[in-house]
Design an enzyme around this catalytic site. Structure first.
Site, PDB file in Angstrom:
ATOM      1  N   GLY A  13      48.941  24.529  26.705  1.00 44.49           N
ATOM      2  CA  GLY A  13      47.800  25.410  25.906  1.00 44.49           C
ATOM      3  C   GLY A  13      48.470  25.322  24.507  1.00 44.49           C
ATOM      4  N   THR A 142      54.572  28.928  23.889  1.00 44.80           N
ATOM      5  CA  THR A 142      53.766  29.394  24.630  1.00 44.80           C
ATOM      6  C   THR A 142      53.166  30.987  24.164  1.00 44.80           C
ATOM      7  OG1 THR A 142      53.163  30.323  26.800  1.00 44.80           O
ATOM      8  CG2 THR A 142      55.220  30.301  26.311  1.00 44.80           C
ATOM      9  N   ASP A 144      52.210  32.790  25.887  1.00 44.19           N
ATOM     10  CA  ASP A 144      52.309  33.728  27.004  1.00 44.19           C
ATOM     11  C   ASP A 144      53.515  34.574  27.012  1.00 44.19           C
ATOM     12  OD1 ASP A 144      49.893  32.717  28.041  1.00 44.19           O
ATOM     13  OD2 ASP A 144      50.698  31.769  29.782  1.00 44.19           O
ATOM     14  N   MET A 190      44.570  36.672  26.835  1.00 46.87           N
ATOM     15  CA  MET A 190      45.233  35.758  27.718  1.00 46.87           C
ATOM     16  C   MET A 190      46.763  36.394  28.311  1.00 46.87           C
ATOM     17  SD  MET A 190      44.489  32.118  25.863  1.00 46.87           S
ATOM     18  CE  MET A 190      42.878  31.071  26.594  1.00 46.87           C
ATOM     19  N   ARG A 192      48.051  34.795  31.425  1.00 49.77           N
ATOM     20  CA  ARG A 192      48.041  34.479  32.698  1.00 49.77           C
ATOM     21  C   ARG A 192      48.988  35.421  33.681  1.00 49.77           C
ATOM     22  NH1 ARG A 192      47.767  28.827  33.899  1.00 49.77           N
ATOM     23  NH2 ARG A 192      48.753  27.829  31.853  1.00 49.77           N
ATOM     24  N   GLU A 247      43.911  38.709  31.259  1.00 45.14           N
ATOM     25  CA  GLU A 247      43.332  37.812  32.278  1.00 45.14           C
ATOM     26  C   GLU A 247      43.867  37.620  33.551  1.00 45.14           C
ATOM     27  OE1 GLU A 247      43.482  33.917  30.829  1.00 45.14           O
ATOM     28  OE2 GLU A 247      45.577  33.780  30.871  1.00 45.14           O
ATOM     29  N   TYR A 297      40.088  31.283  23.196  1.00 44.55           N
ATOM     30  CA  TYR A 297      40.741  30.355  22.440  1.00 44.55           C
ATOM     31  C   TYR A 297      40.700  31.216  21.170  1.00 44.55           C
ATOM     32  CZ  TYR A 297      41.267  26.097  25.702  1.00 44.55           C
ATOM     33  OH  TYR A 297      41.372  25.432  26.683  1.00 44.55           O
TER      34      TYR A 297
HETATM   35  O1  F6P Z   1      49.344  28.607  28.740  1.00 41.95           O
HETATM   36  C1  F6P Z   1      48.937  29.222  27.769  1.00 41.95           C
HETATM   37  C2  F6P Z   1      47.347  29.731  27.919  1.00 41.95           C
HETATM   38  O2  F6P Z   1      46.772  29.930  26.848  1.00 41.95           O
HETATM   39  C3  F6P Z   1      47.177  30.738  29.081  1.00 41.95           C
HETATM   40  O3  F6P Z   1      47.433  32.316  28.551  1.00 41.95           O
HETATM   41  C4  F6P Z   1      45.775  30.577  29.623  1.00 41.95           C
HETATM   42  O4  F6P Z   1      45.605  31.061  30.980  1.00 41.95           O
HETATM   43  C5  F6P Z   1      45.905  29.063  29.657  1.00 41.95           C
HETATM   44  O5  F6P Z   1      46.770  28.649  28.587  1.00 41.95           O
HETATM   45  C6  F6P Z   1      44.510  28.239  29.489  1.00 41.95           C
HETATM   46  O6  F6P Z   1      44.734  27.090  29.594  1.00 41.95           O
HETATM   47  P1  F6P Z   1      43.597  25.951  29.408  1.00 41.95           P
HETATM   48  O7  F6P Z   1      43.403  25.824  27.732  1.00 41.95           O
HETATM   49  O8  F6P Z   1      44.363  24.952  30.032  1.00 41.95           O
HETATM   50  O9  F6P Z   1      42.505  26.523  30.060  1.00 41.95           O
END
Ligand code: F6P
Length: 420
Positions: A13, A142, A144, A190, A192, A247, A297
Site C-alpha cells: 500500500g 508503511t 501502519d 486503517m 490492519r 479497521e 484511501y
Molecule cells: O499496508 C497498509 C494498508 O494501508 C493497511 O492499513 C490496509 O489494511 C491495507 O494497506 C489496504 O491495502 P489495499 O490497498 O491493498 O487494499
C-alpha cells in the site's frame, strides 16, 4: 569498481510520502554516477523486474524527480506481490537475477513494509547463491507504523496528521449539531492489526471530555456492553460522542468486527467497513442519530496535509539506503532512531533485514489508557513530533501540482517473456 545500475521498486500500500523516498534514492544515486549509472524503477513494483518492464529514471529531468517530493501515490506503480520461498518458486528468483544480470543491476532498493523486507532479504541471499550478488537494501514505508526496530515508519506521520486533523474538524461539526441532531460520529481508520493510526486520532483532544471520546484499538478486545455504556455516558455528559475505530478492531476470539471477505497476495484479509457496523450498534441499542466516515484511501493518499517531519524522514531513508549500499552494506534497512522527544531529534542508523522481515510492532500497553478507550501521555509524547510541520504542495488552478513522469521504458534485453 565500474558503475552498475540500481533497481528501485515500490511495494504494498502506498503512502503520501513514498515518492519522497524515491526522490531520496534517485537524487543520491545521481550524485554518485561513478558507482550507480542509472536507477531503473519497476513499473508496478517487483512485477516490473520479473516482466522486464522498468522505467529509465535517467530520462526524467531533475525537476520532475524533485517534484516527487510533493506528489502523492506511488509514481512508478506499486504491487502487492509476494515472492514465495526459493523451494516453492525457484523460477521467480532465477528470473529476477536473470533480469538483474542482463541489465547490470548490482543494487536493489525495495521500498515497502514487513513482507517486502522479507523479499529483499531473500533476494540478497539467493543472488549470492546464484553467483550474481546484488546489494539489497530495504527502504521503510508503511502507514501502519508496524515495522520493528525503527522508531517510526515513513508514511505514518502523514496519515497520523490527516486522522488527527480530520477527527478535530469532524468533532467541531458534531458538537455544533448535537443539541438538535447528530449525536455520534464514527471515523474508521486503517492500520490492519496495529492501532497506531487509531491512536493518532487521540491527538485531536487533550482535555477530559474532548473528542475523540472513544478509540477502538485492534490491541484491545472489543466489548460491546462496555462500548455502548461509554457512548451513552459521553452523550449524556458531553452532549455528543466521537469514536475513532481501527479497521482491525476485533472481538476477544480474534474475529474482526468487519472483514470485506477478500485476501491479498500476502494472504492478509481485506479489512474495512467497521464504521457502519459500530454505528449500527449505536443506532440499534441507543437510538442516537449518527454519521460515519470510512477514511480509507483518503487518509493514506493525503499529501496536501502531509507532516513536514514525515516528508523529511521519507527522503532521509531513501538517501541513507543508497549511502549504506555504496559503503558496502547489504541486507539492511535504514531505521529512524529517536534521540529526544522535546526538542524532537532523530538520526538514521541501519538494522539487518532478518530482524525486520515479517514482524509487526503493535501499540504497546503503556500507550493505551486503563479503560482501553484512549491514549496515555506517553503515547502523546511519542506521536506529537511525528505530525509536526506542514509541507504543502504547490497549487495550480486550485489543485496540487504533481510530478508528471515521462515513464520511458528500459529496452528489454531478454527474449523470454515471463508471466506473473
Ligand atoms: O499496508 C497498509 C494498508 O494501508 C493497511 O492499513 C490496509 O489494511 C491495507 O494497506 C489496504 O491495502 P489495499 O490497498 O491493498 O487494499
Amino acid at each position: 569498481m565500474s558503475a552498475m545500475n540500481a533497481f528501485y521498486a515500490q511495494s504494498g500500500g502506498v503512502t503520501a510520502v513514498i515518492n519522497a523516498s524515491a526522490c531520496g534514492v534517485i537524487e543520491t544515486a545521481r550524485k554518485n554516477k561513478d558507482r550507480i549509472a542509472n536507477v531503473y524503477a519497476g513499473r508496478n513494483g517487483i512485477i516490473g523486474a520479473l516482466t522486464e518492464d522498468m522505467i529509465d529514471t535517467n530520462r526524467e529531468s531533475a525537476s520532475t524527480i524533485a517534484a516527487l517530493m510533493h506528489t502523492g501515490g506511488g509514481a512508478f506503480g506499486s504491487a502487492r506481490y509476494k515472492l514465495k520461498g526459493l523451494e516453492e518458486n525457484r523460477a521467480e528468483y532465477e528470473r529476477l537475477i536473470e533480469v538483474f544480470a542482463a541489465h547490470n543491476i548490482g543494487y536493489f532498493f525495495y521500498n515497502g513494509g514487513n513482507d517486502s523486507m522479507d523479499t529483499a532479504h531473500k533476494v540478497s541471499q539467493i543472488s549470492k547463491r546464484m553467483g550474481f550478488p546484488v546489494t539489497c537494501l530495504g527502504v521503510p514505508k508503511t502507514v501502519d507504523n508496524d515495522l520493528p526496530i525503527t522508531d517510526n515508519c515513513p508514511g505514518f506521520g502523514s496519515v497520523a496528521k490527516y486522522v488527527a486533523v480530520s477527527t478535530q474538524e469532524a468533532a467541531l461539526d458534531v458538537a455544533s449539531m448535537a443539541e438538535t441532531s447528530t449525536k455520534v460520529f464514527v471515523l474508521e481508520v486503517m492500520g490492519r492489526h496495529a492501532g497506531w493510526i487509531a491512536a493518532a486520532g487521540g491527538l485531536a483532544g487533550s482535555e477530559p471530555g474532548d473528542a475523540p471520546h472513544i478509540i477502538l484499538f485492534p490491541e484491545v478486545p472489543f466489548n460491546k456492553a462496555a462500548f455502548l455504556k461509554r457512548v451513552k455516558f459521553c452523550v449524556q455528559n458531553y452532549g455528543y460522542c466521537v469514536i475513532v475505530v481501527s479497521e482491525g478492531a476485533a472481538y476477544k476470539n480474534g474475529k474482526f468486527l468487519a472483514e470485506a471477505g477478500t485476501r491479498d497476495a500476502f494472504g492478509h484479509a481485506q479489512l474495512g467497513g467497521v464504521a457502519p457496523v459500530v454505528a449500527g450498534m449505536v443506532r440499534d441499542n441507543l437510538g442516537y442519530k449518527y454519521h460515519y466516515a470510512v477514511a480509507d484511501y483518503l487518509q493514506r493518499s493525503a499529501r496536501h496535509i502531509a507532516s513536514a517531519t514525515d516528508v523529511k524522514q521519507a527522503y532521509a531513508v531513501g538517501k541513507a539506503a543508497v549511502e549504506f549500499a555504496l559503503k558496502g552494506h547489504t541486507a539492511v534497512m535504514p531505521v529512524i532512531k529517536r534521540k529526544s522527544d522535546k526538542p524532537y531529534r532523530w538520526t538514521i542508523e541501519k538494522a539487518p533485514l532478518s530482524r525486520i522481515a515479517n514482524k509487526e510492532k503493535m501499540l504497546p500497553k503503556k500507550y493505551i489508557t486503563k479503560d482501553g478507550f484512549g491514549i496515555t501521555e506517553a503515547c502523546r509524547r511519542y506521536l506529537s513530533p511525528l505530525i509536526k510541520g506542514e509541507d504543502y504542495p504547490p497549487y495550480v488552478n486550485g489543485l496540487p501540482k504533481v510530478a508528471k513522469l515521462k515513464g520511458i521504458s528500459v529496452k528489454p534485453k531478454l527474449h523470454k517473456k515471463f508471466v506473473v
